[in-house]
Design a protein around this motif. Structure first.
Motif: not given
Length: 285
Positions: A252-279
């Motif tokens: 969050v402090e540095t602006g990194l996009t951090l994704v965890g629990f990336l398994r299949g089509t599921s994932m948690n986005v913890y920071a930097g969601e602006h880089r993901l093409a979300l609906s």
């Protein structure tokens, strides 16, 4: 050079039947990193890409940022002290003329293990090294990645893990484009070493900062891995397991996009969601 794998005899028990057989294990050996002849760090690693590992480690420490700052890296002959033989377990990094040699060994004990990475750092301030390439935190950043592209990365990572298929005992780090193209992959008993090897190879090839890349790791996302990504200018870090609270804070402090629990089509986005093409209809609750 040490071998990446070694053979050991094991007793195998399957459904009550006992047999003996050879088993293939991943090799683990110490590597001492020296800077200008002065001991700097010791890490437990899988032999191979040792020069890249040392270079990547120095990138994460803020010592190196470009190939031009590196004079050379050599194995130290006679490191075992046994008749001048070379263990290939000690490397010495020489900086280019004019590049300052920091005295970081006086501030903290630098020791790494294959499991937890860098240990013994005195405080959070000691590991928050100033990044040479601050990440673009603007919502209009050109780095964009589709969630579907991220979903495909774990399988592509596993498919490229050659040594893991033989041993089942290695972590991996891989560098992808935002379109999901595999650029590089390194394996090691330590996830932090695998990342250092990736970053070090990029430095040697004059590719830093890796500002249009995604770093995928096979395990959890620790504070140290977030730090290494930021120091290499990597805007997106994805992991198959959980991040730590400190890793999320630094992302969050540095602006990194951090994704965890990336398994299949599921994932948690913890920071930097602006880089993901979300609906646009994605829930924010």
């Amino acid at each position: 050079m040490g071998r990446v794998t070694e053979r050991r005899r094991v007793i195998r028990i399957r459904d009550g039947a006992v047999s003996t057989r050879p088993d293939t294990l991943v090799a683990e050996e110490p590597l001492e990193i020296r800077l200008g002849g002065k001991p700097l760090a010791i890490t437990m690693r899988t032999p191979g890409d040792d020069f890249a590992l040392a270079a990547g480690f120095l990138v994460s420490e803020g010592v190196l940022a470009s190939a031009g700052e590196l004079a050379n890296i050599v194995y130290c002959a006679g490191a075992t002290g046994e008749g001048g033989s070379n263990s290939y377990n000690v490397v010495d990094v020489r900086l280019a003329d004019g590049v300052p040699v920091p005295d970081i060994t006086l501030e903290r004990n630098v020791y790494t293990t294959s499991s937890c990475g860098l240990c013994g750092k005195a405080s959070l301030d000691a590991v928050r090294t100033t990044a040479r390439w601050p990440l673009d935190t603007s919502p209009d950043t050109p780095v964009r990645i589709e969630p579907a592209t991220l979903s495909a990365l774990p399988d592509r990572l596993r498919a490229a893990q050659r040594v893991f298929e033989r041993t089942g005992g290695l972590h991996a780090a891989a560098l992808f484009t935002t379109d999901g193209e595999l650029l590089d992959i390194r394996e090691d008993v330590g996830r932090h070493n695998a990342v250092d090897k990736i970053v070090g190879r990029a430095l040697q090839q004059g590719q830093l900062p890796l500002s249009s890349c995604v770093l995928m790791v096979s395990g959890r996302a620790s504070f140290e891995l977030v730090q290494k990504a930021v120091m290499a200018g990597i805007p997106v870090l994805a992991a198959v397991s959980a991040p730590s609270s400190l890793a999320v804070d630094l992302a969050v402090e540095t602006g990194l996009t951090l994704v965890g629990f990336l398994r299949g089509t599921s994932m948690n986005v913890y920071a930097g969601e602006h880089r993901l093409a979300l609906s646009a209809a994605a829930s924010t609750g």
